[in-house]
Motif scaffolding. Structure first.
Motif, short mmCIF file in Angstrom:
data_model
loop_
_atom_site.label_atom_id
_atom_site.label_comp_id
_atom_site.label_asym_id
_atom_site.label_seq_id
_atom_site.Cartn_x
_atom_site.Cartn_y
_atom_site.Cartn_z
N LEU A 99 0.91 -1.11 -0.17
CA LEU A 99 -0.12 -0.03 -0.01
C LEU A 99 0.88 1.20 0.15
O LEU A 99 1.86 1.33 0.76
CB LEU A 99 -0.94 0.16 1.31
CG LEU A 99 -2.01 -1.09 1.17
CD1 LEU A 99 -2.83 -0.95 2.58
CD2 LEU A 99 -2.92 -0.81 0.03
N LEU A 100 0.32 2.30 -0.71
CA LEU A 100 1.03 3.56 -0.77
C LEU A 100 0.89 4.10 0.73
O LEU A 100 0.14 3.88 1.57
CB LEU A 100 0.55 4.49 -1.86
CG LEU A 100 0.94 5.79 -2.11
CD1 LEU A 100 2.39 5.69 -2.81
CD2 LEU A 100 0.15 6.63 -2.96
N ASP A 101 1.86 5.01 0.99
CA ASP A 101 1.94 5.84 2.33
C ASP A 101 0.66 6.27 2.29
O ASP A 101 0.20 7.06 1.36
CB ASP A 101 3.14 6.79 2.05
CG ASP A 101 3.17 7.54 3.42
OD1 ASP A 101 3.52 7.18 4.58
OD2 ASP A 101 2.72 8.72 3.25
N ALA A 102 0.20 6.30 3.47
CA ALA A 102 -1.25 6.93 3.88
C ALA A 102 -1.21 8.27 3.67
O ALA A 102 -2.42 8.98 3.06
CB ALA A 102 -1.62 6.32 5.34
N ALA B 297 -1.38 8.90 -0.02
CA ALA B 297 -2.51 8.48 -0.74
C ALA B 297 -3.75 9.38 -0.24
O ALA B 297 -4.53 9.76 -1.26
CB ALA B 297 -2.83 7.10 -0.06
N SER B 298 -3.62 9.90 0.82
CA SER B 298 -4.79 10.81 1.45
C SER B 298 -4.64 11.97 0.31
O SER B 298 -5.75 12.74 -0.20
CB SER B 298 -4.76 11.28 2.79
OG SER B 298 -4.91 10.27 3.45
N GLN C 83 -6.81 5.10 5.75
CA GLN C 83 -6.73 3.57 5.09
C GLN C 83 -7.75 3.59 3.82
O GLN C 83 -7.49 2.90 2.91
CB GLN C 83 -7.47 2.71 6.16
CG GLN C 83 -6.37 2.71 7.38
CD GLN C 83 -6.34 3.91 8.24
OE1 GLN C 83 -7.28 4.52 8.55
NE2 GLN C 83 -5.14 4.09 8.72
N GLN D 27 -5.71 4.82 0.96
CA GLN D 27 -4.59 3.68 0.62
C GLN D 27 -5.43 2.63 -0.27
O GLN D 27 -4.78 2.21 -1.34
CB GLN D 27 -4.38 2.98 1.89
CG GLN D 27 -3.12 3.74 2.46
CD GLN D 27 -2.48 3.11 3.92
OE1 GLN D 27 -3.33 2.67 4.57
NE2 GLN D 27 -1.30 3.03 3.78
N GLN D 28 -6.49 2.20 0.17
CA GLN D 28 -7.35 1.11 -0.87
C GLN D 28 -7.74 1.84 -2.15
O GLN D 28 -7.60 1.10 -3.39
CB GLN D 28 -8.65 0.93 0.21
CG GLN D 28 -8.63 -0.04 1.35
CD GLN D 28 -9.80 -0.45 1.89
OE1 GLN D 28 -10.96 0.46 1.67
NE2 GLN D 28 -9.93 -1.31 2.50
N ALA E 76 -4.59 1.85 -4.23
CA ALA E 76 -4.33 0.41 -4.58
C ALA E 76 -5.11 -0.13 -5.67
O ALA E 76 -4.40 -0.70 -6.54
CB ALA E 76 -4.38 -0.63 -3.37
#
Length: 379
Positions: A53-56, A59-60, A87, A90-91, A94
């Motif tokens: 997963l990309l860094d939170a 990603a945000s 989170q 991140q989904q 992804a």
């Protein structure tokens, strides 16, 4: 402590009910995302290529604008202010990295959340608990056997998904309807991830080309590997990438006062096929704007579940474009895909070379019988 007056309390109750409806719609968003993420993980795990997963924080930052753009303001705000937003971001990243088109997916998920929000608001006074449900049984009764159902039931997040379903049910939401809609998203995720994993394989007729065969594409040439899951690629495949903004503007001008519905139409998965028909009509000198005006004159597309508005708008637009100018307003006849396939002079979806007529009868997909055009680019 200051006591509220009788006049104030109903307003407070309304505000709380509205807030509860938004909170519940956010739960529905989380559920759909959990299902989509479970399908992604299952696909990649089978191939031994599950991504980190990309860094939170990153990603945000990269997904917040897309959420604000495609979801209603109240739902988007609640999502972005939630403790679990990093989170969820991140989904989303992804899924995007795995090949899922978020610009196509988020509006559809937005329709689901709006339906949930409205259901809860309408049933705020009828909320009741129905006891313990066998959600695994409900899942098997609602979804067909296959990779999506398998991914849900085998996911480590399944217990939490089941608890979410029970909570949504307690609040008056039709959980089976959500599952049916989320299933379509899961299938899309499965195909998108599988497409990336199998990129080196020899392409066959795509699912989009097969399922679009019929009223949506009659008279048009579509590529054998049509990919409606990738909006930019689909527009390129149909040779209308540069013309698309003009067609979007024409739809919005044809639907004054219905901006949200116009946006649902142009963000629908099958919009590239509608735009391709508009381009084909323009190349033949046909009055596209006059045809589109029927969307306002005959608003029968407004009838039905809100969650299916996008699909109805696509069908209404195709009917409006295919019906001759001067024909009475009203819903056009529905054409059976099976009937269209059995009577069409074509034998399957193909892409003809630009400026070339087919060398033998029945090889240009979705082309109606008649002389080949003397000029103009093939769509």
């Amino acid at each position: 402590m200051t006591m509220s007056t009788p006049e104030e309390r109903p307003g407070e109750a309304f505000t709380e009910a509205a807030a509860e409806a938004v909170r519940t719609s956010v739960m529905a968003f989380r559920l759909v995302m959990a299902i989509a993420d479970a399908v992604r993980r299952q696909q990649q795990k089978k191939a031994g290529r599950e991504n980190e997963l990309l860094d939170a924080e990153k990603a945000s930052a990269e997904t917040s604008e897309e959420v604000k753009r495609f979801l209603p303001d109240d739902i988007a705000t609640a999502l972005l202010e939630g403790a679990d937003w990093p989170q969820l971001a991140q989904q989303l990243m992804a899924l995007k990295a795995a090949g899922v088109d978020l610009e196509a997916m988020l509006p559809r998920v937005g329709e689901i959340t709006v339906t949930v929000r409205d259901q809860v608001a309408a049933n705020a006074e009828k909320v009741k608990r129905a006891g313990t449900e066998e959600w695994a049984k409900a899942l098997r009764e609602t979804l067909p056997a296959g990779p999506v159902r398998e991914a849900i039931l085998s996911s480590p997040a399944w217990p939490e998904m089941a608890r979410t379903m029970a909570t949504l049910n307690d609040r008056g939401v039709d959980v089976r309807a959500i599952l049916a809609s989320a299933y379509e998203e899961g299938v899309g995720v499965d195909q998108a991830v599988g497409k990336v994993l199998a990129a080196a394989e020899v392409p066959t007729t795509s699912r989009d080309a097969t399922l679009s065969y019929g009223p949506l594409t009659v008279g048009l040439d579509i590529p054998k590997d049509l990919d409606l899951g990738d909006r930019e690629r689909a527009l390129r495949q149909l040779a209308i990438e540069s013309e698309n903004p003009k067609f979007v503007r024409m739809v919005r001008e044809a639907m004054p006062g219905a901006e949200r519905e116009a946006d649902l139409l142009v963000s629908a998965r099958h919009w590239p096929l509608v735009a391709a028909r508009m381009a084909d009509m323009e190349s033949k000198g046909q009055p596209v704007a006059e045809h589109l005006a029927r969307l306002s004159k005959d608003p029968s597309w407004q009838e039905g579940p809100q969650s299916q508005m996008g699909r109805r708008l696509v069908q209404a637009a195709v009917d409006a474009l295919r019906k001759p100018v001067g024909a009475p307003a009203g819903p056009g006849p529905r054409v059976s895909t099976a009937a269209a396939r059995s009577t069409s002079p074509s034998v399957g979806p193909t892409k003809a070379a630009k400026g070339a007529a087919p060398s033998t009868p029945g090889v240009a997909a979705h082309r109606e019988a008649g002389p080949a055009p003397k000029s103009g680019k093939t769509r």
